[in-house]
Design a protein around this motif. Sequence first.
Motif, short mmCIF file in Angstrom:
data_model
loop_
_atom_site.label_atom_id
_atom_site.label_comp_id
_atom_site.label_asym_id
_atom_site.label_seq_id
_atom_site.Cartn_x
_atom_site.Cartn_y
_atom_site.Cartn_z
N TYR A 1 19.91 -21.80 -26.67
CA TYR A 1 18.96 -22.65 -27.37
C TYR A 1 18.48 -21.90 -28.61
O TYR A 1 18.02 -20.76 -28.52
CB TYR A 1 17.77 -23.04 -26.50
CG TYR A 1 16.78 -23.90 -27.25
CD1 TYR A 1 17.08 -25.23 -27.52
CD2 TYR A 1 15.59 -23.38 -27.75
CE1 TYR A 1 16.21 -26.02 -28.24
CE2 TYR A 1 14.72 -24.17 -28.47
CZ TYR A 1 15.03 -25.49 -28.72
OH TYR A 1 14.17 -26.27 -29.44
N SER B 1 15.72 -24.92 -22.04
CA SER B 1 16.07 -25.96 -23.00
C SER B 1 15.07 -25.88 -24.14
O SER B 1 14.81 -24.79 -24.63
CB SER B 1 16.07 -27.33 -22.32
OG SER B 1 14.79 -27.62 -21.79
N GLU C 1 25.36 -17.95 -21.69
CA GLU C 1 25.48 -19.41 -21.75
C GLU C 1 24.08 -20.00 -21.91
O GLU C 1 23.10 -19.27 -22.07
CB GLU C 1 26.16 -19.97 -20.50
CG GLU C 1 25.36 -19.76 -19.22
CD GLU C 1 26.08 -20.24 -17.98
OE1 GLU C 1 27.32 -20.42 -18.02
OE2 GLU C 1 25.41 -20.45 -16.95
N GLY C 2 24.00 -21.33 -21.87
CA GLY C 2 22.70 -21.99 -21.93
C GLY C 2 21.94 -21.66 -23.20
O GLY C 2 20.73 -21.44 -23.17
N TRP D 1 27.11 -23.62 -28.42
CA TRP D 1 27.47 -23.86 -27.03
C TRP D 1 28.10 -22.59 -26.46
O TRP D 1 28.34 -21.63 -27.19
CB TRP D 1 28.43 -25.03 -26.92
CG TRP D 1 29.86 -24.69 -27.23
CD1 TRP D 1 30.85 -24.39 -26.33
CD2 TRP D 1 30.46 -24.58 -28.53
NE1 TRP D 1 32.02 -24.11 -26.99
CE2 TRP D 1 31.82 -24.22 -28.34
CE3 TRP D 1 30.00 -24.75 -29.82
CZ2 TRP D 1 32.71 -24.02 -29.39
CZ3 TRP D 1 30.87 -24.55 -30.88
CH2 TRP D 1 32.21 -24.20 -30.67
N ILE E 1 30.64 -25.78 -22.60
CA ILE E 1 29.52 -26.49 -21.97
C ILE E 1 28.22 -26.12 -22.66
O ILE E 1 28.18 -25.31 -23.58
CB ILE E 1 29.42 -26.17 -20.46
CG1 ILE E 1 29.17 -24.67 -20.25
CG2 ILE E 1 30.68 -26.61 -19.73
CD1 ILE E 1 28.82 -24.31 -18.81
N ASP E 2 27.14 -26.70 -22.20
CA ASP E 2 25.77 -26.37 -22.63
C ASP E 2 25.56 -26.51 -24.14
O ASP E 2 25.16 -25.56 -24.81
CB ASP E 2 25.40 -24.95 -22.19
CG ASP E 2 25.49 -24.75 -20.70
OD1 ASP E 2 25.47 -25.75 -19.97
OD2 ASP E 2 25.56 -23.59 -20.27
N TYR F 1 12.61 -24.47 -18.29
CA TYR F 1 13.78 -23.79 -17.72
C TYR F 1 13.84 -24.10 -16.23
O TYR F 1 12.94 -24.74 -15.68
CB TYR F 1 13.68 -22.27 -17.95
CG TYR F 1 12.47 -21.61 -17.35
CD1 TYR F 1 12.55 -20.97 -16.12
CD2 TYR F 1 11.24 -21.62 -18.00
CE1 TYR F 1 11.44 -20.36 -15.56
CE2 TYR F 1 10.13 -21.02 -17.45
CZ TYR F 1 10.24 -20.39 -16.22
OH TYR F 1 9.13 -19.80 -15.66
N CYS G 1 24.23 -18.30 -11.81
CA CYS G 1 23.18 -19.33 -11.83
C CYS G 1 23.08 -20.12 -10.54
O CYS G 1 22.05 -20.71 -10.27
CB CYS G 1 23.44 -20.33 -12.96
SG CYS G 1 24.90 -21.35 -12.69
N HIS H 1 18.57 -20.84 -18.08
CA HIS H 1 19.04 -22.08 -18.71
C HIS H 1 17.90 -22.87 -19.32
O HIS H 1 17.71 -24.05 -19.05
CB HIS H 1 19.82 -22.93 -17.73
CG HIS H 1 20.91 -23.71 -18.42
ND1 HIS H 1 20.64 -24.61 -19.41
CD2 HIS H 1 22.24 -23.69 -18.27
CE1 HIS H 1 21.76 -25.14 -19.83
NE2 HIS H 1 22.76 -24.58 -19.16
N ASN I 1 23.94 -27.26 -27.76
CA ASN I 1 22.64 -27.26 -28.41
C ASN I 1 22.84 -27.73 -29.84
O ASN I 1 23.48 -27.06 -30.64
CB ASN I 1 22.03 -25.85 -28.37
CG ASN I 1 20.72 -25.73 -29.15
OD1 ASN I 1 20.47 -24.72 -29.78
ND2 ASN I 1 19.90 -26.75 -29.12
N SER J 1 29.67 -20.51 -22.49
CA SER J 1 29.66 -20.37 -21.05
C SER J 1 30.06 -18.95 -20.65
O SER J 1 30.79 -18.28 -21.37
CB SER J 1 30.66 -21.36 -20.44
OG SER J 1 30.87 -21.09 -19.08
#
Length: 194
Positions: free
Chosen positions: A61, A135, A58-59, A22, A7-8, A149, A78, A133, A10, A24
């Motif tokens: 950037y 971006s 995770e998340g 990416w 997931i997540d 965020y 989260c 998280h 970039n 998680s």
Amino acid sequence: TGIVNSIDPNYFESDGKKYMLWGSVYNGSGIFIVQLTDDGLSVNTRSEPLKLAGNDQEGVYAHVRDGYIYLFVSEGRCCNGVTSDYHVAAGRSRFLHGPYFTKDGQSMIHDIAYYRTWILQSSADKPFAAPGHNSNIITDDAGNDWILYHSYWKGNDYKGRCLLLDRVYWDEEGWPVINDGTPSLTSGAPVFKR
């Protein structure tokens, strides 16, 4: 790619090549990078996923500044409302494929829970909980960097996360600093010319 809970994403470009980062915290997957095809629509069959950062992150950037690639990542729970312990950390490398290290010299391949160099976290005396998280980091027309965020407002009784915006400052060694390490209550605004 065979990575659990991918997931997540970039998207990132470097030296004319396209990449996806990416990852998680689910099942201790961590943060990975893989090269994409020239059109960016699928994974390059000659590219194997490479793990960049630890199991509880995770998340991701990636942000380029002054010859470094910075990895901003989130760790913790989260999604438990104001009892969540989400937070943001950052590491950097001269090379896209790492290795990445935090400000205190710890390798990001290990879990960030161990290095405690968070740049955004909760505070018992502040109204926002579990910031994370992030971006994009956006550079405005005045040359200032801003980070987007999410966080929970403690007075909202878990009715969803708020989108927050804070200015990113850079210390004398080139490390990101956001407010006092917690979400700001008031903030300026990016400058964009029309």
